[in-house]
Design a protein around this motif. Structure first.
Motif, PDB file in Angstrom:
ATOM      1  N   ASP A   1     -15.379   8.316   8.271  1.00  0.00           N
ATOM      2  CA  ASP A   1     -16.732   7.805   8.036  1.00  0.00           C
ATOM      3  C   ASP A   1     -16.754   6.445   7.352  1.00  0.00           C
ATOM      4  OD1 ASP A   1     -19.625   8.226   8.123  1.00  0.00           O
ATOM      5  OD2 ASP A   1     -19.485   8.331   5.941  1.00  0.00           O
ATOM      6  N   ASP A   2     -15.809   6.185   6.452  1.00  0.00           N
ATOM      7  CA  ASP A   2     -15.860   4.927   5.699  1.00  0.00           C
ATOM      8  C   ASP A   2     -14.738   3.952   6.057  1.00  0.00           C
ATOM      9  OD1 ASP A   2     -13.937   6.547   4.555  1.00  0.00           O
ATOM     10  OD2 ASP A   2     -14.369   5.957   2.496  1.00  0.00           O
ATOM     11  N   ALA A   3     -13.834   4.348   6.966  1.00  0.00           N
ATOM     12  CA  ALA A   3     -12.753   3.437   7.375  1.00  0.00           C
ATOM     13  C   ALA A   3     -11.994   4.039   8.536  1.00  0.00           C
ATOM     14  CB  ALA A   3     -11.798   3.175   6.209  1.00  0.00           C
ATOM     15  N   ASP A   4     -11.549   3.181   9.459  1.00  0.00           N
ATOM     16  CA  ASP A   4     -10.718   3.656  10.562  1.00  0.00           C
ATOM     17  C   ASP A   4      -9.277   3.875  10.107  1.00  0.00           C
ATOM     18  OD1 ASP A   4     -12.753   3.679  12.434  1.00  0.00           O
ATOM     19  OD2 ASP A   4     -12.388   1.615  13.069  1.00  0.00           O
ATOM     20  N   ASP A   5      -8.791   3.013   9.231  1.00  0.00           N
ATOM     21  CA  ASP A   5      -7.424   3.102   8.731  1.00  0.00           C
ATOM     22  C   ASP A   5      -7.448   3.675   7.315  1.00  0.00           C
ATOM     23  OD1 ASP A   5      -4.620   2.711   8.928  1.00  0.00           O
ATOM     24  OD2 ASP A   5      -4.776   0.875   7.751  1.00  0.00           O
ATOM     25  N   TRP A   6      -8.177   4.752   7.119  1.00  0.00           N
ATOM     26  CA  TRP A   6      -8.497   5.297   5.804  1.00  0.00           C
ATOM     27  C   TRP A   6      -7.260   5.790   5.041  1.00  0.00           C
ATOM     28  CZ3 TRP A   6      -6.904  10.306   5.683  1.00  0.00           C
ATOM     29  CH2 TRP A   6      -6.797  10.970   6.917  1.00  0.00           C
ATOM     30  N   HIS A   7      -7.376   5.732   3.723  1.00  0.00           N
ATOM     31  CA  HIS A   7      -6.348   6.289   2.839  1.00  0.00           C
ATOM     32  C   HIS A   7      -6.916   6.372   1.432  1.00  0.00           C
ATOM     33  CE1 HIS A   7      -2.534   6.340   0.411  1.00  0.00           C
ATOM     34  NE2 HIS A   7      -2.283   7.267   1.326  1.00  0.00           N
ATOM     35  N   ALA A   8      -6.827   7.558   0.833  1.00  0.00           N
ATOM     36  CA  ALA A   8      -7.376   7.787  -0.515  1.00  0.00           C
ATOM     37  C   ALA A   8      -8.856   7.426  -0.562  1.00  0.00           C
ATOM     38  CB  ALA A   8      -6.580   6.997  -1.562  1.00  0.00           C
TER      39      ALA A   8
ATOM     40  N   THR B   1      -9.273  -5.821  13.264  1.00  0.00           N
ATOM     41  CA  THR B   1      -9.029  -6.854  14.275  1.00  0.00           C
ATOM     42  C   THR B   1      -7.537  -7.162  14.451  1.00  0.00           C
ATOM     43  OG1 THR B   1      -9.284  -8.635  12.640  1.00  0.00           O
ATOM     44  CG2 THR B   1     -11.274  -7.919  13.815  1.00  0.00           C
ATOM     45  N   CYS B   2      -6.685  -6.371  13.838  1.00  0.00           N
ATOM     46  CA  CYS B   2      -5.246  -6.626  13.889  1.00  0.00           C
ATOM     47  C   CYS B   2      -4.649  -6.209  15.237  1.00  0.00           C
ATOM     48  CB  CYS B   2      -4.522  -5.876  12.775  1.00  0.00           C
ATOM     49  SG  CYS B   2      -4.833  -6.519  11.118  1.00  0.00           S
ATOM     50  N   VAL B   3      -3.723  -7.000  15.710  1.00  0.00           N
ATOM     51  CA  VAL B   3      -2.959  -6.660  16.906  1.00  0.00           C
ATOM     52  C   VAL B   3      -1.741  -5.821  16.531  1.00  0.00           C
ATOM     53  CG1 VAL B   3      -1.596  -7.601  18.815  1.00  0.00           C
ATOM     54  CG2 VAL B   3      -3.722  -8.747  18.091  1.00  0.00           C
ATOM     55  N   PHE B   4      -1.119  -6.153  15.417  1.00  0.00           N
ATOM     56  CA  PHE B   4       0.082  -5.473  14.966  1.00  0.00           C
ATOM     57  C   PHE B   4      -0.241  -4.406  13.923  1.00  0.00           C
ATOM     58  CE2 PHE B   4       1.535  -9.618  16.460  1.00  0.00           C
ATOM     59  CZ  PHE B   4       2.574  -9.247  17.300  1.00  0.00           C
ATOM     60  N   SER B   5       0.711  -3.489  13.733  1.00  0.00           N
ATOM     61  CA  SER B   5       0.592  -2.461  12.706  1.00  0.00           C
ATOM     62  C   SER B   5       1.314  -2.940  11.453  1.00  0.00           C
ATOM     63  CB  SER B   5       1.217  -1.150  13.207  1.00  0.00           C
ATOM     64  OG  SER B   5       1.159  -0.167  12.217  1.00  0.00           O
ATOM     65  N   HIS B   6       0.578  -3.168  10.381  1.00  0.00           N
ATOM     66  CA  HIS B   6       1.142  -3.742   9.163  1.00  0.00           C
ATOM     67  C   HIS B   6       1.334  -2.670   8.092  1.00  0.00           C
ATOM     68  CE1 HIS B   6       0.450  -7.810  10.689  1.00  0.00           C
ATOM     69  NE2 HIS B   6      -0.720  -7.366  11.112  1.00  0.00           N
ATOM     70  N   PRO B   7       2.353  -2.812   7.232  1.00  0.00           N
ATOM     71  CA  PRO B   7       2.510  -1.873   6.130  1.00  0.00           C
ATOM     72  C   PRO B   7       1.346  -2.008   5.141  1.00  0.00           C
ATOM     73  CG  PRO B   7       4.018  -3.731   5.877  1.00  0.00           C
ATOM     74  CD  PRO B   7       3.387  -3.865   7.231  1.00  0.00           C
ATOM     75  N   VAL B   8       1.176  -0.978   4.346  1.00  0.00           N
ATOM     76  CA  VAL B   8      -0.016  -0.895   3.493  1.00  0.00           C
ATOM     77  C   VAL B   8      -0.084  -2.029   2.477  1.00  0.00           C
ATOM     78  CG1 VAL B   8      -1.314   0.597   1.919  1.00  0.00           C
ATOM     79  CG2 VAL B   8      -0.053   1.606   3.814  1.00  0.00           C
TER      80      VAL B   8
ATOM     81  N   LYS C   1       7.297  -0.589  -1.001  1.00  0.00           N
ATOM     82  CA  LYS C   1       7.789  -0.294  -2.346  1.00  0.00           C
ATOM     83  C   LYS C   1       6.990  -1.034  -3.416  1.00  0.00           C
ATOM     84  CE  LYS C   1      12.343   0.840  -0.566  1.00  0.00           C
ATOM     85  NZ  LYS C   1      13.799   0.573  -0.543  1.00  0.00           N
ATOM     86  N   ARG C   2       5.800  -1.486  -3.037  1.00  0.00           N
ATOM     87  CA  ARG C   2       4.977  -2.229  -3.988  1.00  0.00           C
ATOM     88  C   ARG C   2       4.490  -1.334  -5.128  1.00  0.00           C
ATOM     89  NH1 ARG C   2      -0.455  -5.886  -2.681  1.00  0.00           N
ATOM     90  NH2 ARG C   2      -0.808  -6.539  -4.843  1.00  0.00           N
ATOM     91  N   TRP C   3       4.096  -0.099  -4.785  1.00  0.00           N
ATOM     92  CA  TRP C   3       3.554   0.809  -5.801  1.00  0.00           C
ATOM     93  C   TRP C   3       4.538   1.939  -6.048  1.00  0.00           C
ATOM     94  CZ3 TRP C   3       0.591  -0.333  -1.288  1.00  0.00           C
ATOM     95  CH2 TRP C   3      -0.382  -1.326  -1.482  1.00  0.00           C
ATOM     96  N   PRO C   4       4.838   2.259  -7.299  1.00  0.00           N
ATOM     97  CA  PRO C   4       5.765   3.353  -7.583  1.00  0.00           C
ATOM     98  C   PRO C   4       5.142   4.714  -7.260  1.00  0.00           C
ATOM     99  CG  PRO C   4       4.824   2.506  -9.623  1.00  0.00           C
ATOM    100  CD  PRO C   4       4.364   1.590  -8.531  1.00  0.00           C
ATOM    101  N   GLY C   5       5.997   5.697  -7.021  1.00  0.00           N
ATOM    102  CA  GLY C   5       5.524   7.063  -6.798  1.00  0.00           C
ATOM    103  C   GLY C   5       5.744   7.590  -5.401  1.00  0.00           C
ATOM    104  N   THR C   6       5.954   6.699  -4.439  1.00  0.00           N
ATOM    105  CA  THR C   6       6.188   7.150  -3.059  1.00  0.00           C
ATOM    106  C   THR C   6       7.634   7.604  -2.895  1.00  0.00           C
ATOM    107  OG1 THR C   6       4.492   5.690  -2.137  1.00  0.00           O
ATOM    108  CG2 THR C   6       6.220   6.445  -0.639  1.00  0.00           C
ATOM    109  N   ILE C   7       7.811   8.801  -2.329  1.00  0.00           N
ATOM    110  CA  ILE C   7       9.135   9.336  -1.997  1.00  0.00           C
ATOM    111  C   ILE C   7       9.102   9.633  -0.506  1.00  0.00           C
ATOM    112  CG2 ILE C   7      10.872  11.089  -2.471  1.00  0.00           C
ATOM    113  CD1 ILE C   7      10.178   9.436  -4.927  1.00  0.00           C
ATOM    114  N   ALA C   8       9.784   8.812   0.305  1.00  0.00           N
ATOM    115  CA  ALA C   8       9.620   8.873   1.752  1.00  0.00           C
ATOM    116  C   ALA C   8      10.899   9.267   2.475  1.00  0.00           C
ATOM    117  CB  ALA C   8       9.145   7.517   2.280  1.00  0.00           C
TER     118      ALA C   8
END
Length: 255
Positions: free
Chosen positions: A154-161, A193-200, A75-82
């Motif tokens: 191509d530019d990231a494994d955990d890509w977004h936007a 290098t993360c072991v856990f899955s972290h929120p964005v 909930k850090r950034w406004p606009g997400t409706i999940a």
């Protein structure tokens, strides 16, 4: 193109009667896409991709779902409706039940948001276990084919936007993109290098992972053409497919 929301019930029935038994459900999301891109990007790509591919095949195009499982964006950034995963499962399972009731025997769920995959896969499992004569395919728009997948990652494994998503919007929905903010929106992938899955909110400073500064309309147009062609080819293959073996799901083994 056979768009369900424009068709009458008679026209839907006529479609099934002539043997066109493939339905397509586009699933998007409404979520933050960094400082440079609109929150409806995932829904927009699901909608336009499926419309373009459906125009090349005799399939029923269902209305696009605009909400998905985006709770990982925090909930850090406004606009997400999940939606909660269990809600998305129920919505897609119920939709599939009604598609089957209308006479369709093949359902493509086309997903344009990565973390929709797990609940959509659960819905798939439930549908195929309940309806013995319904075949269900789950296709992620970013990995329809190897060339499409390579462009997205191509530019990231955990890509977004990132480069790929920004390029796509520059080509097919330029109003989604704030080009003046692209150069300052780059953010590295911190998950390798993360072991856990972290929120964005714990992996990105601005909601982006990747390099939108590298995006271009030309790259987006080429990528979109690949996605449409490769998805349409999947639709065509799906129209012809039968189960490798004829056994009923409910048939018990007789030794």
């Amino acid at each position: 193109m056979n768009a369900l929301h424009e068709m009458t019930w008679e026209e839907v029935g006529e479609m099934v009667a002539r043997g066109a038994d493939v339905a397509v459900l586009p699933v998007g999301a409404t979520e933050q896409h960094g400082p440079h891109m609109g929150c409806g990007m995932d829904t927009d790509i699901a909608d336009k991709l499926c419309k373009a591919a459906a125009a090349r095949a005799d399939v029923l195009l269902m209305p696009t779902l605009p909400y998905g499982c985006s709770i990982g964006h925090s909930k850090r950034w406004p606009g997400t409706i999940a939606l909660q995963p269990k809600t998305l499962i129920d919505v897609v399972k119920d939709s599939g039940d009604w598609v089957h009731a209308s006479g369709f025997k093949r359902l493509f769920i086309v997903n344009s948001h990565v973390t929709n995959f797990a609940p959509l896969r659960c819905a798939l499992e439930m549908l195929r276990a309940e309806h013995d004569d319904l075949m269900v395919a789950l296709v992620n728009s970013a990995s329809i084919s190897e060339r499409v997948k390579q462009a997205h990652f191509d530019d990231a494994d955990d890509w977004h936007a990132n480069d790929a998503e920004t390029s796509l919007m520059m080509a097919i929905s330029p109003a989604m993109v704030r080009e003046e903010k692209m150069m300052d929106s780059d953010d590295e992938d911190r998950t390798q290098t993360c072991v856990f899955s972290h929120p964005v909110n714990r992996t990105s400073t601005n909601g982006v992972t990747g390099f939108p500064s590298k995006a271009s309309e030309q790259k987006g147009q080429e990528l979109f053409e690949w996605m449409v062609a490769d998805l349409a080819e999947l639709f065509e293959r799906g129209q012809q497919e039968t189960p490798p073996l004829p056994h009923s799901y409910f048939e018990k083994w007789n030794a």
